[in-house]
Design a protein around this motif. Structure first.
Motif, mmCIF file in Angstrom:
data_model
loop_
_atom_site.group_PDB
_atom_site.id
_atom_site.type_symbol
_atom_site.label_atom_id
_atom_site.label_comp_id
_atom_site.label_asym_id
_atom_site.label_seq_id
_atom_site.Cartn_x
_atom_site.Cartn_y
_atom_site.Cartn_z
ATOM 1 N N HIS A 63 -0.803 111.720 -73.686
ATOM 2 C CA HIS A 63 -0.150 110.675 -74.478
ATOM 3 C C HIS A 63 1.254 111.116 -74.881
ATOM 4 O O HIS A 63 2.202 110.314 -74.843
ATOM 5 C CB HIS A 63 -0.992 110.372 -75.716
ATOM 6 N N GLY A 64 1.386 112.382 -75.255
ATOM 7 C CA GLY A 64 2.700 112.907 -75.612
ATOM 8 C C GLY A 64 3.681 112.861 -74.456
ATOM 9 O O GLY A 64 4.898 112.751 -74.671
ATOM 10 N N ARG A 112 0.810 123.243 -74.194
ATOM 11 C CA ARG A 112 0.499 121.886 -74.614
ATOM 12 C C ARG A 112 0.853 121.645 -76.088
ATOM 13 O O ARG A 112 0.410 120.645 -76.673
ATOM 14 C CB ARG A 112 -0.978 121.571 -74.388
ATOM 15 N N SER A 113 1.644 122.526 -76.685
ATOM 16 C CA SER A 113 2.088 122.309 -78.055
ATOM 17 C C SER A 113 3.000 121.087 -78.104
ATOM 18 O O SER A 113 3.496 120.615 -77.072
ATOM 19 C CB SER A 113 2.844 123.530 -78.574
ATOM 20 N N LYS A 114 3.251 120.597 -79.291
ATOM 21 C CA LYS A 114 4.115 119.420 -79.442
ATOM 22 C C LYS A 114 5.500 119.692 -78.869
ATOM 23 O O LYS A 114 6.082 118.840 -78.170
ATOM 24 C CB LYS A 114 4.219 119.034 -80.917
ATOM 25 N N THR A 134 -10.898 118.402 -73.525
ATOM 26 C CA THR A 134 -10.579 117.137 -72.862
ATOM 27 C C THR A 134 -9.905 116.173 -73.833
ATOM 28 O O THR A 134 -8.909 115.516 -73.490
ATOM 29 C CB THR A 134 -11.859 116.506 -72.294
ATOM 30 N N LEU A 135 -10.429 116.092 -75.044
ATOM 31 C CA LEU A 135 -9.823 115.214 -76.048
ATOM 32 C C LEU A 135 -8.411 115.684 -76.388
ATOM 33 O O LEU A 135 -7.503 114.870 -76.585
ATOM 34 C CB LEU A 135 -10.688 115.168 -77.298
ATOM 35 N N ASP A 136 -8.217 116.993 -76.429
ATOM 36 C CA ASP A 136 -6.889 117.535 -76.695
ATOM 37 C C ASP A 136 -5.921 117.190 -75.561
ATOM 38 O O ASP A 136 -4.759 116.822 -75.798
ATOM 39 C CB ASP A 136 -6.975 119.053 -76.868
ATOM 40 N N ILE A 169 8.438 119.320 -71.458
ATOM 41 C CA ILE A 169 7.918 118.930 -70.146
ATOM 42 C C ILE A 169 8.269 117.477 -69.854
ATOM 43 O O ILE A 169 8.723 117.125 -68.763
ATOM 44 C CB ILE A 169 6.398 119.155 -70.077
ATOM 45 N N LYS A 170 8.086 116.627 -70.856
ATOM 46 C CA LYS A 170 8.389 115.202 -70.691
ATOM 47 C C LYS A 170 9.860 115.011 -70.330
ATOM 48 O O LYS A 170 10.197 114.240 -69.417
ATOM 49 C CB LYS A 170 8.045 114.439 -71.962
ATOM 50 N N GLU A 171 10.732 115.707 -71.029
ATOM 51 C CA GLU A 171 12.168 115.572 -70.781
ATOM 52 C C GLU A 171 12.537 116.074 -69.391
ATOM 53 O O GLU A 171 13.347 115.457 -68.690
ATOM 54 C CB GLU A 171 12.953 116.344 -71.841
ATOM 55 N N GLN A 172 11.931 117.192 -68.969
ATOM 56 C CA GLN A 172 12.240 117.752 -67.655
ATOM 57 C C GLN A 172 11.865 116.789 -66.531
ATOM 58 O O GLN A 172 12.636 116.591 -65.579
ATOM 59 C CB GLN A 172 11.510 119.089 -67.480
#
Length: 278
Positions: free
Chosen positions: A105-106, A41-43, A97-99, A49-52
C-alpha cells in the motif's frame, strides 16, 4: 499502463534481476516485485523504493511474498514448508503477510500475491477450514487498502482452486496464473485450467516448463519461454478471449543465461502481441 505491457518478476535485494538497474537495462515498464526483507520495508525505505520506481517510470503491479524458510527441494517438502498452509508457521507468516500488504500500500500497489501452499483437497478437512479463515484475514486486510490477494497457480488443480476460492468468499481474492507451475506440479493441462479459472485471473506469469525431465534435472526447473510444453501462443490467445489486458510478466527462475533468456522472451511476447492484438 499499456495493455499487455511486458514485464519481469524481480527483486530489489536478492534473486532474479536483483536491483532496479537490472530492470532498467531490460527496458520493461512493469514488474512483479518480490517483497524485500523487513529492514527494507520501513516507512522511510518504502518511500525511497516508491520514488526510485516512479522516477524510472516502472510500475509495480503486484508485490509477491516468499518466506526465508520456504523449501522447494521436493514437493513433499513444499507441502511442509511453503505458504500459509503449514500449521507451525501459519501465525508468524500471517503477521508478515499483513505487514507486506501495508508495504505494498505504501508503494501504491493494489495487489499482493503468493503461493498459499498445498491446501487440503477435502473441504470437510478441519485444516481446509483453517486455511480458508487465514486467507479471509489476508483478504480483509487487503480490502482495507483497496487491494486484491492473488493466489498463484500450481499446487492444486483448477477445480480444487475454484472450490477454495468459493469457500473463501471474498470479492478481492484473485488468481495469478502461472502455466508452467501447472506442469511442474502435475496439476493439469495449463490451457484447460485457464478455461476454468479464467474469470478470476488478474495477473499472469509467462513461464514455460517441459514435462519430460532430463537426467538430474530438479523437478522445479523451468524452461526458456517458448521451448517447453505450455503453448505460449495458445496461452495468449485464451487470455485475449478472456479479455485479460494486464501485464505479461516473465518469470525465468533457473537458468545459466537468465538475462539472455528474458530478452528472448520479451521479443517473443512482443511478436505474439502484435500478431494477436494487432
Amino acid at each position: 499502463m499499456n495493455k499487455w505491457a511486458t514485464g519481469i518478476f524481480t527483486s530489489i535485494d536478492e534473486g532474479l534481476g536483483a536491483g532496479l538497474d537490472s530492470v532498467k537495462e531490460l527496458g520493461v515498464s512493469t514488474v512483479h516485485l518480490r517483497a524485500p526483507r523487513s529492514e527494507l520495508r520501513s516507512k522511510e525505505k518504502t518511500a525511497e523504493i516508491k520514488e526510485q520506481f516512479a522516477e524510472s517510470e516502472i510500475e509495480i503491479s503486484v508485490v509477491f511474498l516468499g518466506f526465508p524458510d520456504d523449501d522447494y527441494s521436493t514437493t513433499d517438502v513444499v507441502k511442509q514448508t511453503v505458504g500459509l498452509v503449514p500449521k507451525d508457521r501459519r501465525e508468524r507468516r500471517l503477521a508478515e503477510t499483513l505487514d507486506i500488504s501495508g508495504f505494498a500500500h505504501g508503494l501504491g500497489v493494489d495487489a499482493i500475491g503468493m503461493h498459499l501452499g498445498f491446501v487440503p483437497q477435502d473441504p470437510t478437512d478441519p485444516d481446509f477450514s483453517a486455511v480458508v479463515e487465514v486467507t479471509r484475514k489476508v483478504c480483509d486486510r487487503c480490502l482495507e487498502f483497496g487491494q486484491h490477494f492473488h493466489l498463484e497457480t500450481g499446487q492444486e488443480t483448477a477445480s480444487e482452486l475454484l472450490t477454495f476460492i468459493d469457500a473463501v468468499d471474498r470479492k478481492n481474492i484473485a488468481v495469478n496464473f502461472d502455466p508452467a507451475n501447472m506442469i511442474l506440479y502435475g496439476a493439469g493441462e495449463p490451457l484447460a485450467a485457464l478455461d476454468l479459472v479464467g474469470r478470476h485471473v488478474r495477473s499472469v506469469h509467462c513461464k514455460d516448463a517441459a514435462k519430460k525431465r532430463q537426467a538430474g534435472q530438479p523437478w522445479y526447473e523451468d524452461a526458456p519461454l517458448g521451448e517447453g510444453d505450455v503453448d505460449i501462443r495458445g496461452f495468449l490467445l485464451k487470455l485475449h478471449d478472456l479479455g485479460y489486458e494486464g501485464p505479461l510478466t516473465i518469470e525465468r527462475e533457473y537458468s545459466p543465461n537468465q538475462v539472455g533468456d528474458i530478452k528472448k522472451a520479451l521479443q517473443l511476447l512482443e511478436d505474439l502481441r502484435k500478431e494477436i492484438r494487432g
